[in-house]
Design a protein around this motif. Structure first.
Motif, PDB file in Angstrom:
ATOM      1  N   MET A 290     -18.716  14.100   5.768  1.00 23.77           N
ATOM      2  CA  MET A 290     -17.661  15.178   6.493  1.00 23.77           C
ATOM      3  C   MET A 290     -17.484  14.247   7.644  1.00 23.77           C
ATOM      4  SD  MET A 290     -18.277  18.546   8.603  1.00 23.77           S
ATOM      5  CE  MET A 290     -19.804  20.167   7.389  1.00 23.77           C
ATOM      6  N   LEU A 291     -17.823  13.761   8.634  1.00 24.64           N
ATOM      7  CA  LEU A 291     -16.704  13.280   9.960  1.00 24.64           C
ATOM      8  C   LEU A 291     -15.723  12.550   9.408  1.00 24.64           C
ATOM      9  CD1 LEU A 291     -19.213  12.317  13.038  1.00 24.64           C
ATOM     10  CD2 LEU A 291     -17.181  14.293  12.364  1.00 24.64           C
ATOM     11  N   LYS A 292     -16.125  11.724   7.893  1.00 28.22           N
ATOM     12  CA  LYS A 292     -14.906   9.928   7.233  1.00 28.22           C
ATOM     13  C   LYS A 292     -13.404  11.621   7.441  1.00 28.22           C
ATOM     14  CE  LYS A 292     -17.703   7.543   4.587  1.00 28.22           C
ATOM     15  NZ  LYS A 292     -18.027   7.240   3.593  1.00 28.22           N
ATOM     16  N   THR A 293     -14.020  12.781   6.705  1.00 32.86           N
ATOM     17  CA  THR A 293     -12.393  13.630   5.890  1.00 32.86           C
ATOM     18  C   THR A 293     -12.143  14.438   7.325  1.00 32.86           C
ATOM     19  OG1 THR A 293     -13.386  14.043   3.779  1.00 32.86           O
ATOM     20  CG2 THR A 293     -11.742  15.924   4.379  1.00 32.86           C
ATOM     21  N   ALA A 294     -12.860  14.574   7.806  1.00 32.49           N
ATOM     22  CA  ALA A 294     -12.325  14.885   9.426  1.00 32.49           C
ATOM     23  C   ALA A 294     -11.779  13.825  10.327  1.00 32.49           C
ATOM     24  CB  ALA A 294     -13.586  16.012  10.372  1.00 32.49           C
ATOM     25  N   VAL A 295     -12.490  13.034  10.839  1.00 35.78           N
ATOM     26  CA  VAL A 295     -11.638  12.054  11.391  1.00 35.78           C
ATOM     27  C   VAL A 295      -9.575  11.709  10.806  1.00 35.78           C
ATOM     28  CG1 VAL A 295     -13.034  10.834  12.377  1.00 35.78           C
ATOM     29  CG2 VAL A 295     -12.194   9.697  10.741  1.00 35.78           C
ATOM     30  N   ALA A 296     -10.196  11.788   9.126  1.00 34.87           N
ATOM     31  CA  ALA A 296      -8.480  11.556   8.697  1.00 34.87           C
ATOM     32  C   ALA A 296      -7.582  12.827   9.249  1.00 34.87           C
ATOM     33  CB  ALA A 296      -8.921  11.229   6.165  1.00 34.87           C
ATOM     34  N   TYR A 297      -7.698  14.008   9.001  1.00 30.11           N
ATOM     35  CA  TYR A 297      -7.301  15.042   9.539  1.00 30.11           C
ATOM     36  C   TYR A 297      -6.838  15.011  10.665  1.00 30.11           C
ATOM     37  CZ  TYR A 297      -7.574  18.067   5.126  1.00 30.11           C
ATOM     38  OH  TYR A 297      -7.080  18.376   4.119  1.00 30.11           O
ATOM     39  N   GLY A 298      -7.536  14.251  12.045  1.00 27.27           N
ATOM     40  CA  GLY A 298      -7.835  13.948  12.784  1.00 27.27           C
ATOM     41  C   GLY A 298      -6.115  13.152  12.900  1.00 27.27           C
ATOM     42  N   THR A 299      -6.502  11.854  12.227  1.00 21.13           N
ATOM     43  CA  THR A 299      -5.482  10.961  12.330  1.00 21.13           C
ATOM     44  C   THR A 299      -4.255  11.751  11.889  1.00 21.13           C
ATOM     45  OG1 THR A 299      -7.014   9.680  11.699  1.00 21.13           O
ATOM     46  CG2 THR A 299      -4.604   8.492  10.982  1.00 21.13           C
ATOM     47  N   VAL A 300      -4.376  13.081  10.435  1.00 24.60           N
ATOM     48  CA  VAL A 300      -2.795  13.317  10.608  1.00 24.60           C
ATOM     49  C   VAL A 300      -1.934  13.955  11.121  1.00 24.60           C
ATOM     50  CG1 VAL A 300      -2.443  15.231   8.851  1.00 24.60           C
ATOM     51  CG2 VAL A 300      -3.757  12.918   8.593  1.00 24.60           C
ATOM     52  N   LEU A 301      -3.046  14.796  11.945  1.00 20.28           N
ATOM     53  CA  LEU A 301      -2.716  15.503  12.945  1.00 20.28           C
ATOM     54  C   LEU A 301      -2.041  14.920  13.985  1.00 20.28           C
ATOM     55  CD1 LEU A 301      -2.873  18.331  13.816  1.00 20.28           C
ATOM     56  CD2 LEU A 301      -4.169  18.056  12.218  1.00 20.28           C
ATOM     57  N   ALA A 302      -2.470  13.817  15.306  1.00 19.92           N
ATOM     58  CA  ALA A 302      -2.394  13.111  16.181  1.00 19.92           C
ATOM     59  C   ALA A 302      -0.827  12.099  15.101  1.00 19.92           C
ATOM     60  CB  ALA A 302      -2.632  11.660  15.978  1.00 19.92           C
ATOM     61  N   SER A 303      -0.664  11.600  14.210  1.00 13.88           N
ATOM     62  CA  SER A 303      -0.036  11.043  13.832  1.00 13.88           C
ATOM     63  C   SER A 303       1.954  12.096  13.977  1.00 13.88           C
ATOM     64  CB  SER A 303       0.461  10.455  11.803  1.00 13.88           C
ATOM     65  OG  SER A 303       1.131  11.864  11.072  1.00 13.88           O
ATOM     66  N   PHE A 304       1.538  13.608  14.098  1.00 15.63           N
ATOM     67  CA  PHE A 304       2.464  14.031  14.056  1.00 15.63           C
ATOM     68  C   PHE A 304       2.990  14.142  16.029  1.00 15.63           C
ATOM     69  CE2 PHE A 304       2.011  16.371   9.922  1.00 15.63           C
ATOM     70  CZ  PHE A 304       2.534  16.426   9.000  1.00 15.63           C
ATOM     71  N   THR A 305       1.925  14.565  16.822  1.00 13.16           N
ATOM     72  CA  THR A 305       2.237  14.502  18.112  1.00 13.16           C
ATOM     73  C   THR A 305       2.509  13.011  18.415  1.00 13.16           C
ATOM     74  OG1 THR A 305      -0.563  15.586  17.745  1.00 13.16           O
ATOM     75  CG2 THR A 305       1.159  13.973  20.299  1.00 13.16           C
ATOM     76  N   ILE A 306       2.647  12.108  17.946  1.00 13.99           N
ATOM     77  CA  ILE A 306       3.335  11.337  18.410  1.00 13.99           C
ATOM     78  C   ILE A 306       5.251  10.422  17.806  1.00 13.99           C
ATOM     79  CG2 ILE A 306       1.045   9.958  18.486  1.00 13.99           C
ATOM     80  CD1 ILE A 306       1.818   8.126  16.552  1.00 13.99           C
ATOM     81  N   GLU A 307       5.545  11.351  16.711  1.00 15.32           N
ATOM     82  CA  GLU A 307       6.964  11.691  16.610  1.00 15.32           C
ATOM     83  C   GLU A 307       7.458  12.544  17.226  1.00 15.32           C
ATOM     84  OE1 GLU A 307       6.497  10.955  11.636  1.00 15.32           O
ATOM     85  OE2 GLU A 307       6.437  13.464  12.552  1.00 15.32           O
ATOM     86  N   ASP A 308       7.174  13.363  18.588  1.00  8.72           N
ATOM     87  CA  ASP A 308       8.074  13.625  19.598  1.00  8.72           C
ATOM     88  C   ASP A 308       7.505  13.815  21.198  1.00  8.72           C
ATOM     89  OD1 ASP A 308      10.488  15.357  20.888  1.00  8.72           O
ATOM     90  OD2 ASP A 308       9.980  16.247  19.551  1.00  8.72           O
ATOM     91  N   PHE A 309       7.947  14.182  22.073  1.00  6.41           N
ATOM     92  CA  PHE A 309       7.735  14.684  23.096  1.00  6.41           C
ATOM     93  C   PHE A 309       6.820  15.802  22.833  1.00  6.41           C
ATOM     94  CE2 PHE A 309      11.054  11.593  23.802  1.00  6.41           C
ATOM     95  CZ  PHE A 309       9.582  10.447  24.939  1.00  6.41           C
ATOM     96  N   SER A 310       5.558  15.848  24.157  1.00  7.94           N
ATOM     97  CA  SER A 310       5.336  16.772  24.318  1.00  7.94           C
ATOM     98  C   SER A 310       4.722  17.735  22.947  1.00  7.94           C
ATOM     99  CB  SER A 310       6.210  18.140  25.464  1.00  7.94           C
ATOM    100  OG  SER A 310       5.405  19.232  25.126  1.00  7.94           O
ATOM    101  N   LEU A 311       4.533  18.629  22.608  1.00  5.14           N
ATOM    102  CA  LEU A 311       4.435  19.920  21.177  1.00  5.14           C
ATOM    103  C   LEU A 311       5.180  19.642  20.306  1.00  5.14           C
ATOM    104  CD1 LEU A 311       2.119  22.639  23.023  1.00  5.14           C
ATOM    105  CD2 LEU A 311       1.202  20.171  21.409  1.00  5.14           C
ATOM    106  N   GLY A 312       6.826  19.091  20.172  1.00  7.03           N
ATOM    107  CA  GLY A 312       8.191  18.874  20.160  1.00  7.03           C
ATOM    108  C   GLY A 312       7.669  18.903  18.786  1.00  7.03           C
TER     109      GLY A 312
END
Lengths: 214, 214
Positions: free
Chosen positions: B169-191
């Motif tokens: 379950m954690l494998k899929t969970a960290v994959a979703y975490g990775t995806v979320l982080a990939s959006f965050t770093i594409e802009d400043f703050s929550l942009g």
């Protein structure tokens, strides 16, 4: 550690006389041009009658000092294998995704970027890619030769398979390269690699698959 | 970039008054103790009636300055999430495989080591592990918040699933975490993150699967 630092380069015998490919190897189907001056790599390649798949390695001093030769070589090969720092130097771009695309625009069908302990990435001209982490090695003694073992494992897998080299084939090939490199770094010189069996390799390949597949 | 550098830490309101968990959240099944002083994390946790899965983040200043508190916390949580530099600081071991094992011996069932652009690794007490590369982001604007988005995506996936949290379950969970982080770093703050849809997330999840699976 993701980048290599070059203290010195000695061409040795390669500087005295251009290498001659023995007759028995002139019909090679698969060619790997290990890292040396791009003009020498080109001369080696010209001695192979009808290569089906050609990959080359390079390094910072050729990227900086023999750029024109390297650019010509890139027109003649199918895949370039280089590390993160070299990709950055070649393209002026620190982002691996963009940098891979820029290298593909220079000629090769595939680019394979090595990231040391963090694994490797393959990118192709269709815009597709593959990212594989490094093998989780617990006792790293000496990373010397990791890149060459990686290339050797990769080319070995390609050589055992017939047919066009596809991204799918390269994925498995870099996984074997990763496994081979994982043995090399566990000892100095060929200390570990020389005693490795096919079974050891296949066993680590299965572990690498298990720890990287969702 | 695989390590974070801390210039300054301000506890702000947390220093004035220990946080109170609102009544409505005291029956939480899944708890994430975001990075703060381990004594505060412990106090927060004590207010949750029957947590089923507790993960915590930490950082260099608690590892160095509040080590005893942190060690007590590690006995009470299921998973510790920390970056490469923090893992090294906590265990004195730069090798991620050994360092993960040493952290597991301190208490948690799982340790999740974040390696910035190089992705993350999960290790469990059975000696098994999972290594996932970072999402190949082309335009990184600001890595601030990547770690929290990673944890958020991971905990969000865990929260949507019933039953014991397993490595699978954690494998899929960290994959979703990775995806979320990939959006965050594409802009400043929550942009970027603020406009992301479920479809965007699922689409990147599928891409991440495609580019990492053999």
């Amino acid at each position: 550690m993701e980048e290599a630092i070059t203290d010195d380069v000695q061409l040795n015998v390669l500087q005295e006389r251009p290498p001659m490919v023995p007759e028995a190897f002139r019909d090679s189907r698969i060619v790997f041009l290990a890292n040396t001056a791009p003009a020498l790599q080109m001369e080696l390649l010209s001695q192979i009658a009808e290569p089906e798949f050609v990959a080359a390695d390079t390094m910072n001093c050729w990227i900086e000092g023999r750029r024109d030769d390297l650019m010509k070589l890139l027109q003649k090969i199918d895949a370039l294998v280089l590390n993160t720092g070299e990709a950055k130097l070649l393209t002026g771009d620190f982002n691996p995704v963009r940098s891979a695309r820029k290298i593909l625009a220079m000629g090769p069908k595939f680019v394979i970027i090595k990231k040391g302990e963090f694994g490797s990435m393959i990118a192709d001209r269709a815009g597709d890619c593959f990212i594989l982490p490094g093998y989780p090695v617990e006792d790293v003694k000496d990373p010397t030769g990791a890149g060459d073992s990686f290339a050797g494992g990769m080319m070995g897998y390609i050589g055992r398979n017939r047919g066009a080299v596809t991204l799918q084939m390269l994925k498995t090939a870099v996984a074997y390269g990763t496994v081979l490199a994982s043995f090399t770094i566990e000892d100095f010189s060929l200390g570990r690699l020389s005693s490795v069996t096919k079974q050891d390799i296949d066993s680590r390949f299965e572990i690498l698959k298990r720890v990287t597949q969702l």
